[in-house]
Design an enzyme around this catalytic site. Sequence first.
Site, PDB file in Angstrom:
ATOM      1  N   GLY A  33     -12.588 -14.977   3.088  1.00 35.44           N
ATOM      2  CA  GLY A  33     -13.961 -14.473   3.084  1.00 35.44           C
ATOM      3  C   GLY A  33     -14.341 -13.847   1.762  1.00 35.44           C
ATOM      4  CB  ALA A  34     -12.901 -14.320  -1.553  1.00 33.81           C
ATOM      5  CG  ASN A  35     -18.386 -16.478   0.635  1.00 31.66           C
ATOM      6  OD1 ASN A  35     -17.450 -16.490   1.436  1.00 31.66           O
ATOM      7  ND2 ASN A  35     -19.650 -16.416   1.013  1.00 31.66           N
ATOM      8  N   GLY A  48     -19.587  -9.685   0.105  1.00 27.76           N
ATOM      9  CA  GLY A  48     -19.194  -8.422   0.714  1.00 27.76           C
ATOM     10  C   GLY A  48     -17.875  -7.861   0.226  1.00 27.76           C
ATOM     11  N   GLY A  68     -14.875  -8.933   0.645  1.00 28.58           N
ATOM     12  CA  GLY A  68     -13.975  -9.927   0.069  1.00 28.58           C
ATOM     13  C   GLY A  68     -14.292 -10.230  -1.378  1.00 28.58           C
ATOM     14  CB  SER A 113     -13.577  -2.626  12.574  1.00 27.36           C
ATOM     15  OG  SER A 113     -14.772  -1.999  13.010  1.00 27.36           O
ATOM     16  CE1 TYR A 141     -16.636  -7.562  13.971  1.00 29.75           C
ATOM     17  CE2 TYR A 141     -16.946  -5.260  14.583  1.00 29.75           C
ATOM     18  CZ  TYR A 141     -16.621  -6.216  13.633  1.00 29.75           C
ATOM     19  OH  TYR A 141     -16.277  -5.839  12.361  1.00 29.75           O
TER      20      TYR A 141
END
Length: 301
Positions: free
Chosen positions: A21-23, A25, A27, A146, A171
Amino acid sequence: MTGWTADRIPDQRGRVAVVTGANSGLGLVTAAELASHGAHVVLAVRDTPAGEKAARRIGGDVEVRELDLASLASVRAFAATLADDHPAIDMLVNNAGVVLLGPRRTSADGFELQLATNMLGHFALTGLLLGNLAAAREARVVTLSSITHKNAHLDFDDLMFERGYRAASAYGRSKLATTIFGIELDRRLRAAGAPIVSALAHPGLTRTNLTPRAWEHRGRFGRLIAWAGLLATQPVAQGALPQLRAATDPGVRGGQFFGPAGLWETRGRVTEARLSREAADPAVGTRLWAAAEELTGVRYL
């Protein structure tokens, strides 16, 4: 604000880091900091055009690879090619996540989508890369938790939340499962004498793009709620510090959990965070591990 900052990240030259998820936020910030300190960073992303855009923004020694954590076929394909190209992996940051509001949705494998993406995909990925992590010197696995895990409870008779589905509860359950995974991984690595550290982190309440996306389907009112909520959160650069510390601080021990120190762990300087009783329970960890192995077909130690 004082405490641990990104300026304290040691030289990462010669190290290979994988950030899911590095694209965007957390990440994106994590990948950028690791790259700026010399690491070769693999941006593991579902949306490769977005990943390429992020890579141009980050600069440095980075590469983009496609990974859809909601598809076990994608996880296996990603892990196979990555393992061949990088025999030793120094750092795996299990950062990617999805938060949904609205009707129940399922993954390509038929799992509840939030559990599939946030926990089961990362469980499979970590297991498939364990040999590469063991080949590195002082390797780390960082799992993103979280604060919502503290109010969640796993129902082992309905892990996929097929009865009485509520997206927000699902979630929380997914993040509790993710947290249990990171702690149970530490227990098993220690028991096996494996040279890998499993640590955890949570960002408190941080301004990422997850909240606005989750409320988009509710129209103008939903968008107003989402953006009003973001005003009460801390900047993403601050929210990423707990996972950066877990990934790079030389003094980190297996099983440590980092998060913000202030206002019920929602913001502020980095400190050790508190696990919920259920997350810390070894019996729950053993039971979830067995379920995850059965669901994913990935077996560890």
